[in-house]
Design an enzyme around this catalytic site. Structure first.
Site, PDB file in Angstrom:
ATOM      1  N   CYS A  58       0.863  -1.189   0.000  1.00  0.00           N
ATOM      2  CA  CYS A  58       0.000   0.000   0.000  1.00  0.00           C
ATOM      3  C   CYS A  58       0.894   1.232   0.000  1.00  0.00           C
ATOM      4  O   CYS A  58       2.097   1.138   0.237  1.00  0.00           O
ATOM      5  CB  CYS A  58      -0.926   0.019   1.204  1.00  0.00           C
ATOM      6  SG  CYS A  58      -2.296   1.200   1.000  1.00  0.00           S
ATOM      7  N   CYS A 118      -3.864   6.315   0.043  1.00  0.00           N
ATOM      8  CA  CYS A 118      -3.306   5.045  -0.418  1.00  0.00           C
ATOM      9  C   CYS A 118      -2.840   5.066  -1.864  1.00  0.00           C
ATOM     10  O   CYS A 118      -2.547   4.018  -2.443  1.00  0.00           O
ATOM     11  CB  CYS A 118      -4.319   3.923  -0.176  1.00  0.00           C
ATOM     12  SG  CYS A 118      -4.727   3.751   1.581  1.00  0.00           S
ATOM     13  N   LYS A 150     -12.359  -4.951   2.288  1.00  0.00           N
ATOM     14  CA  LYS A 150     -11.793  -4.086   3.325  1.00  0.00           C
ATOM     15  C   LYS A 150     -12.692  -2.870   3.486  1.00  0.00           C
ATOM     16  O   LYS A 150     -12.981  -2.168   2.516  1.00  0.00           O
ATOM     17  CB  LYS A 150     -10.381  -3.661   2.937  1.00  0.00           C
ATOM     18  CG  LYS A 150      -9.776  -2.677   3.939  1.00  0.00           C
ATOM     19  CD  LYS A 150      -8.316  -2.377   3.629  1.00  0.00           C
ATOM     20  CE  LYS A 150      -7.775  -1.317   4.570  1.00  0.00           C
ATOM     21  NZ  LYS A 150      -6.367  -1.028   4.342  1.00  0.00           N
ATOM     22  N   ARG A 180      -3.128   3.692  12.574  1.00  0.00           N
ATOM     23  CA  ARG A 180      -2.645   4.897  11.888  1.00  0.00           C
ATOM     24  C   ARG A 180      -1.624   5.643  12.740  1.00  0.00           C
ATOM     25  O   ARG A 180      -0.757   6.322  12.210  1.00  0.00           O
ATOM     26  CB  ARG A 180      -3.835   5.751  11.448  1.00  0.00           C
ATOM     27  CG  ARG A 180      -4.597   5.019  10.328  1.00  0.00           C
ATOM     28  CD  ARG A 180      -5.829   5.734   9.854  1.00  0.00           C
ATOM     29  NE  ARG A 180      -6.583   4.869   8.944  1.00  0.00           N
ATOM     30  CZ  ARG A 180      -7.787   5.133   8.484  1.00  0.00           C
ATOM     31  NH1 ARG A 180      -8.382   6.271   8.838  1.00  0.00           N
ATOM     32  NH2 ARG A 180      -8.401   4.305   7.672  1.00  0.00           N
ATOM     33  N   GLU A 187     -16.781  -7.674  -4.561  1.00  0.00           N
ATOM     34  CA  GLU A 187     -15.359  -7.305  -4.466  1.00  0.00           C
ATOM     35  C   GLU A 187     -14.485  -8.564  -4.424  1.00  0.00           C
ATOM     36  O   GLU A 187     -13.444  -8.633  -5.074  1.00  0.00           O
ATOM     37  CB  GLU A 187     -15.100  -6.478  -3.195  1.00  0.00           C
ATOM     38  CG  GLU A 187     -15.453  -5.004  -3.311  1.00  0.00           C
ATOM     39  CD  GLU A 187     -14.371  -4.212  -4.056  1.00  0.00           C
ATOM     40  OE1 GLU A 187     -13.419  -4.815  -4.583  1.00  0.00           O
ATOM     41  OE2 GLU A 187     -14.492  -2.972  -4.119  1.00  0.00           O
ATOM     42  N   LYS A 218     -11.701  -7.687   6.343  1.00  0.00           N
ATOM     43  CA  LYS A 218     -11.103  -6.796   7.328  1.00  0.00           C
ATOM     44  C   LYS A 218     -12.004  -5.600   7.565  1.00  0.00           C
ATOM     45  O   LYS A 218     -12.463  -5.018   6.583  1.00  0.00           O
ATOM     46  CB  LYS A 218      -9.743  -6.331   6.785  1.00  0.00           C
ATOM     47  CG  LYS A 218      -9.050  -5.314   7.646  1.00  0.00           C
ATOM     48  CD  LYS A 218      -7.852  -4.760   6.932  1.00  0.00           C
ATOM     49  CE  LYS A 218      -7.249  -3.664   7.797  1.00  0.00           C
ATOM     50  NZ  LYS A 218      -6.171  -2.993   7.164  1.00  0.00           N
ATOM     51  N   SER A 243      -6.240  -3.271  14.605  1.00  0.00           N
ATOM     52  CA  SER A 243      -5.681  -2.553  15.748  1.00  0.00           C
ATOM     53  C   SER A 243      -6.719  -2.126  16.783  1.00  0.00           C
ATOM     54  O   SER A 243      -6.523  -2.323  17.982  1.00  0.00           O
ATOM     55  CB  SER A 243      -4.917  -1.328  15.241  1.00  0.00           C
ATOM     56  OG  SER A 243      -5.760  -0.478  14.485  1.00  0.00           O
ATOM     57  N   TYR A 282      -2.555  -9.051  16.385  1.00  0.00           N
ATOM     58  CA  TYR A 282      -1.490  -8.531  17.244  1.00  0.00           C
ATOM     59  C   TYR A 282      -1.317  -9.386  18.500  1.00  0.00           C
ATOM     60  O   TYR A 282      -0.393  -9.149  19.267  1.00  0.00           O
ATOM     61  CB  TYR A 282      -1.794  -7.067  17.610  1.00  0.00           C
ATOM     62  CG  TYR A 282      -1.921  -6.202  16.365  1.00  0.00           C
ATOM     63  CD1 TYR A 282      -0.780  -5.738  15.707  1.00  0.00           C
ATOM     64  CD2 TYR A 282      -3.166  -5.914  15.811  1.00  0.00           C
ATOM     65  CE1 TYR A 282      -0.883  -4.982  14.549  1.00  0.00           C
ATOM     66  CE2 TYR A 282      -3.284  -5.160  14.641  1.00  0.00           C
ATOM     67  CZ  TYR A 282      -2.143  -4.704  14.023  1.00  0.00           C
ATOM     68  OH  TYR A 282      -2.238  -3.973  12.861  1.00  0.00           O
TER      69      TYR A 282
HETATM   70  C1  PBG Z   1      -2.981   0.322   4.880  1.00  0.00           C
HETATM   71  C2  PBG Z   1      -3.502  -0.508   5.994  1.00  0.00           C
HETATM   72  C3  PBG Z   1      -4.304  -0.140   7.099  1.00  0.00           C
HETATM   73  C4  PBG Z   1      -4.417  -1.276   7.901  1.00  0.00           C
HETATM   74  C5  PBG Z   1      -3.730  -2.294   7.259  1.00  0.00           C
HETATM   75  N1  PBG Z   1      -3.191  -1.814   6.083  1.00  0.00           N
HETATM   76  C6  PBG Z   1      -4.843   1.176   7.492  1.00  0.00           C
HETATM   77  C7  PBG Z   1      -5.879   1.821   6.691  1.00  0.00           C
HETATM   78  O1  PBG Z   1      -6.384   1.281   5.703  1.00  0.00           O
HETATM   79  O2  PBG Z   1      -6.199   2.950   7.043  1.00  0.00           O
HETATM   80  C8  PBG Z   1      -5.135  -1.355   9.227  1.00  0.00           C
HETATM   81  C9  PBG Z   1      -4.660  -2.418  10.159  1.00  0.00           C
HETATM   82  C10 PBG Z   1      -5.104  -2.286  11.567  1.00  0.00           C
HETATM   83  O3  PBG Z   1      -5.917  -1.417  11.926  1.00  0.00           O
HETATM   84  O4  PBG Z   1      -4.631  -3.090  12.378  1.00  0.00           O
HETATM   85  N2  PBG Z   1      -3.873   0.690   3.913  1.00  0.00           N
END
Ligand code: PBG
Length: 330
Positions: free
Chosen positions: A121, A131, A201, A211, A239, A254, A280, A319
């Site tokens: 990304c 992105c 996603k 972030r 998708e 996700k 996260s 995590y």
């Molecule tokens: C990058 C990306 C993100 C996450 C994984 N790859 C952040 C986003 O899309 O803003 C999030 C992972 C997480 O929250 O643990 N595009």
């Protein structure tokens, strides 16, 4: 007393041994992927405040961490990079000696058996935190230009594979990116490198702590013109179908917790190896409650992992991977 034989499901729950025998779903360290953040420097382990127990690692420290993860029996890591410089074109994302490329080499040197997955990304590498390439649309709004971004993603994926990544994982949600990456990988001689696509996603509030961790919040606007609306399950199937048609080898849903219905639908409809990303915010909210003594972290985490597997996930990106592997080994 009932007159007739009645169903007595409790018979099968009477002892720990019976319950063990009858468990339908099992969680194993084999299912786990640990996300890690690489940053410049040496000997650095910088704690991520909103994700207790997680760090931004310099590459040398990250290789040590990978060794420990491997020792615990976790087969894979997912790498993110925090570059020293960001620009409008995300140059650091596909640099030969970029942060992720360097980290991949170090990990493969230290622990060749480790399955190294790289997140493909641009948001960690762009000065604006989006992105891809930002352009003005016809209506005057600033937005990520889909097709200009595809080229960058393909270059990143090829550079990751060139550094030794075992799997590339595009997380940008541009249209057509799996096809673009597959074509570029094949042309560069990496036809054996699988693609794990972040296929469904969603634009989610649960990415907040990430972030911070990746230093990648968008500097204006949000990601709603590329990430999905949380209301849309049928669209998620479309998708995923596109990514499968374009050549995805593994598909991901996700975030995890609020989307387990989609994990089930994806697994049943496509039958592909299916990954779920326990993101996260899902991690941090449980951590925060546990730190307040409001819930039992281990019990809750094992319940979550089991639920991901029960929903149909083959792969769990979390995590808690190290903790879960440790607990399973006790
Ligand atoms: C990058 C990306 C993100 C996450 C994984 N790859 C952040 C986003 O899309 O803003 C999030 C992972 C997480 O929250 O643990 N595009």
């Amino acid at each position: 007393m009932p007159q007739f034989p009645v169903a007595r499901p409790r018979r099968l729950r009477a002892t720990p041994a019976l319950r063990r025998l009858l468990r339908e779903t099992r969680v194993s360290a084999d299912n786990l992927v640990m996300p890690l953040f690489a940053r410049p420097g040496k000997g650095v382990r910088r704690p991520i405040a909103s994700m207790p127990g997680n760090f931004q690692f310099s590459v040398d420290e990250l290789a040590k961490e990978a060794r420990e993860i491997h020792k615990l029996g976790v087969p894979a890591i997912l790498l993110f990079g925090i570059p020293d410089k960001k620009d409008e074109k995300a140059s650091g994302a596909h640099a030969k000696h970029g942060i992720v490329q360097t980290a991949v080499r170090a990990v493969k040197d230290a622990v060749p058996e480790m399955v190294v997955v790289t997140d493909v990304c641009n948001c960690e590498y762009t000065s604006h935190g989006h992105c891809g390439i930002v352009r003005k649309r016809r209506d005057g709004a600033l937005d990520v230009d889909n097709d200009a971004t595809l080229e960058l993603l393909a270059r990143s994926a090829v550079s990751h594979a060139g550094a030794g990544a075992d799997i590339v994982a595009p997380s940008d949600m541009m249209d057509g990116r799996v096809a673009a990456i597959r074509r570029a990988l094949d042309q560069a001689g990496f036809e054996q490198t699988p693609i794990m696509s972040y296929a469904a996603k969603f634009a989610s509030g649960f990415y907040g702590p990430f972030r911070d961790a990746a230093e990648s919040p968008p500097q204006f606007g949000d990601r709603r013109t590329y990430q999905m609306d949380c209301a849309n399950g049928d669209e998620a199937m479309r998708e995923v179908a596109l990514d499968v048609a374009e050549g995805a080898d593994i598909v991901m849903v996700k975030p995890a917790l609020a989307y387990l219905d989609l994990v089930r639908r994806v697994k049943e409809r496509f039958g592909l190896p299916t990954a779920v990303y326990n993101v996260s915010g899902e991690f941090s909210m449980v951590k925060a409650a546990a730190r307040n003594g409001w819930l039992d972290e281990r019990a809750v985490v094992m319940e979550l992992m089991t639920a991901f597997r029960r929903a149909g996930a083959d792969i769990i990106i979390t995590y808690w991977a190290k903790d879960v592997a440790r607990w399973l080994g006790e």
